[in-house]
Design a protein around this motif. Structure first.
Motif, PDB file in Angstrom:
ATOM      1  N   GLU A 156       0.746  -1.237   0.147  1.00 51.02           N
ATOM      2  CA  GLU A 156      -0.006   0.058   0.122  1.00 51.02           C
ATOM      3  C   GLU A 156       0.784   1.364   0.001  1.00 51.02           C
ATOM      4  N   ASP A 190      -4.086   4.344  -2.001  1.00 50.46           N
ATOM      5  CA  ASP A 190      -4.905   4.916  -0.983  1.00 50.46           C
ATOM      6  C   ASP A 190      -4.988   6.390  -1.517  1.00 50.46           C
ATOM      7  N   HIS A 193      -3.651   8.765   1.510  1.00 49.14           N
ATOM      8  CA  HIS A 193      -2.229   8.609   1.512  1.00 49.14           C
ATOM      9  C   HIS A 193      -1.534   9.469   0.665  1.00 49.14           C
ATOM     10  N   HIS A 227      -8.111   2.020  -2.147  1.00 45.35           N
ATOM     11  CA  HIS A 227      -8.421   2.646  -0.917  1.00 45.35           C
ATOM     12  C   HIS A 227      -9.100   4.156  -1.166  1.00 45.35           C
ATOM     13  N   ASN A 229     -10.506   7.106   0.364  1.00 41.97           N
ATOM     14  CA  ASN A 229     -10.756   8.091   1.353  1.00 41.97           C
ATOM     15  C   ASN A 229     -10.353   9.265   1.209  1.00 41.97           C
ATOM     16  N   HIS A 242      -8.285   9.679   7.655  1.00 41.84           N
ATOM     17  CA  HIS A 242      -9.212   9.505   6.685  1.00 41.84           C
ATOM     18  C   HIS A 242     -10.373  10.432   6.912  1.00 41.84           C
ATOM     19  N   GLU A 272     -12.438   3.375   3.608  1.00 40.16           N
ATOM     20  CA  GLU A 272     -12.121   3.117   4.909  1.00 40.16           C
ATOM     21  C   GLU A 272     -12.124   4.438   5.830  1.00 40.16           C
TER      22      GLU A 272
HETATM   23 ZN   LIG Z   1      -5.755   2.548   3.081  1.00 44.31          ZN
END
Ligand SMILES: [Zn+2]
Ligand SMILES: [Zn+2]
Length: 301
Positions: A156, A190, A193, A227, A229, A242, A272
């Motif tokens: 990730e 993500d 992120h 992901h 978010n 998040h 998430e």
């Molecule tokens: Zn994540």
């Protein structure tokens, strides 16, 4: 259309996550196969095998598999424990992490999951190169121990809090380049992120630049799952918090671009985001609706 889903709790039993996903009409789901803040491996008295994991109970595995097969979910994924650190310079923690991650692989395989998403790790001594080497060494061992497993590990992208690896695409590329069998690894992106790490996702020119960058260093064929978010913290903050879709510093535009990107039209996109609203209301249905409503939209505002 991408597969939309959310991370679901396994409180009350692994199969409960499938029941809850079905109620929400999810197309994909992510779970922890063990409490993420507790070790699934314990010390032994055998110096040759200092850590041991307990396998999942057979009845829990069969209840989960039955529920998954009966559901309309098209893809189920696990996320690894937060305690695992395959980049740790501490030999005891490294060995424990290696055993725990191998146990994660066994659980994910037993449950018939497609992917196991993992955070690459943190070289707590600040030596990134040595940290990446330890991760590579760990995967070479894991791939040997788990040869012929169907579950694929996804590295990730991270926000880069502290000394965490994975906030530069080059970190993941170095792991993929280093391992003996890169075909056994993919990548999970993500949105919160990468944005916190300093990769812009809007407007569309910047979005394209970020994915071009990803393609050059890692290869878009390695990207298997998102992901989705929003971020409570600003661009480049390197802080991982998040937020509900459209309520954070990302806003709606990156998600509009993402859900309409034909390159990712069949990939799982998993929320998430915080589960509850300010009045305790369930937020997963709200976020899922927001994402689905962006499909086909020419503008997010
Ligand atoms: Zn994540
Ligand atoms: Zn995060």
């Amino acid at each position: 259309m991408p597969l939309f889903g959310a991370h679901m709790s396994i409180a009350g039993g692994l199969s409960k996550a499938i029941d809850a996903a079905t109620t929400l009409e999810l197309e994909t789901v992510q779970i922890f196969t063990h409490s993420p803040s507790q070790w699934s491996v314990q010390p032994t008295t055998d110096p040759k095998k200092p850590w041991a994991a307990k396998a999942l109970a057979d009845d829990a595995v069969s209840a989960f598999r039955t529920a998954l097969a009966a559901s309309s979910l098209q893809c189920a994924t696990a996320h690894d424990s937060y305690l695992i650190n395959l980049a740790s310079p501490d030999e005891t923690l490294y060995q424990r992490s290696l055993t725990a991650f191998t146990a994660e692989m066994h659980r994910a395989e037993a449950l018939g999951l497609a992917y196991l998403v993992m955070h690459p790790g943190t070289p707590t001594d600040g030596d990134e190169k040595a940290g990446i080497k330890r991760i590579v060494r760990a995967f070479d061992k894991i791939h040997k121990a788990c040869a012929k497993f169907k579950v694929m590990v996804l590295l990730e992208t991270t926000a880069g809090q502290g000394m965490t690896l994975g906030h530069r695409f080059e970190h993941l590329a170095a792991i993929l380049d280093g391992v003996k069998d890169p075909d056994q690894l993919g990548v999970c992106l993500d949105t919160c992120h990468v944005f916190a790490a300093g990769y812009p996702l809007a407007p569309s020119d910047d979005y394209e630049k970020t994915f071009k960058n990803f393609d050059v260093s890692i290869g878009l064929d390695k990207l298997k799952l998102f992901h989705v978010n929003d971020s409570k913290k600003p661009f480049g903050s390197r802080v991982d918090r998040h937020e509900w879709i459209g309520h954070g510093h990302l806003g709606l535009e990156p998600f509009r671009l993402l859900v309409n990107d034909m390159r990712f039209a069949k990939l799982p996109m998993i929320l998430e985001t915080p589960k509850e609203g300010p009045n305790g209301e369930a937020m997963d249905p709200v976020n899922l609706r927001t994402l689905r409503e962006l499909i086909g939209k020419k503008k997010s505002a």
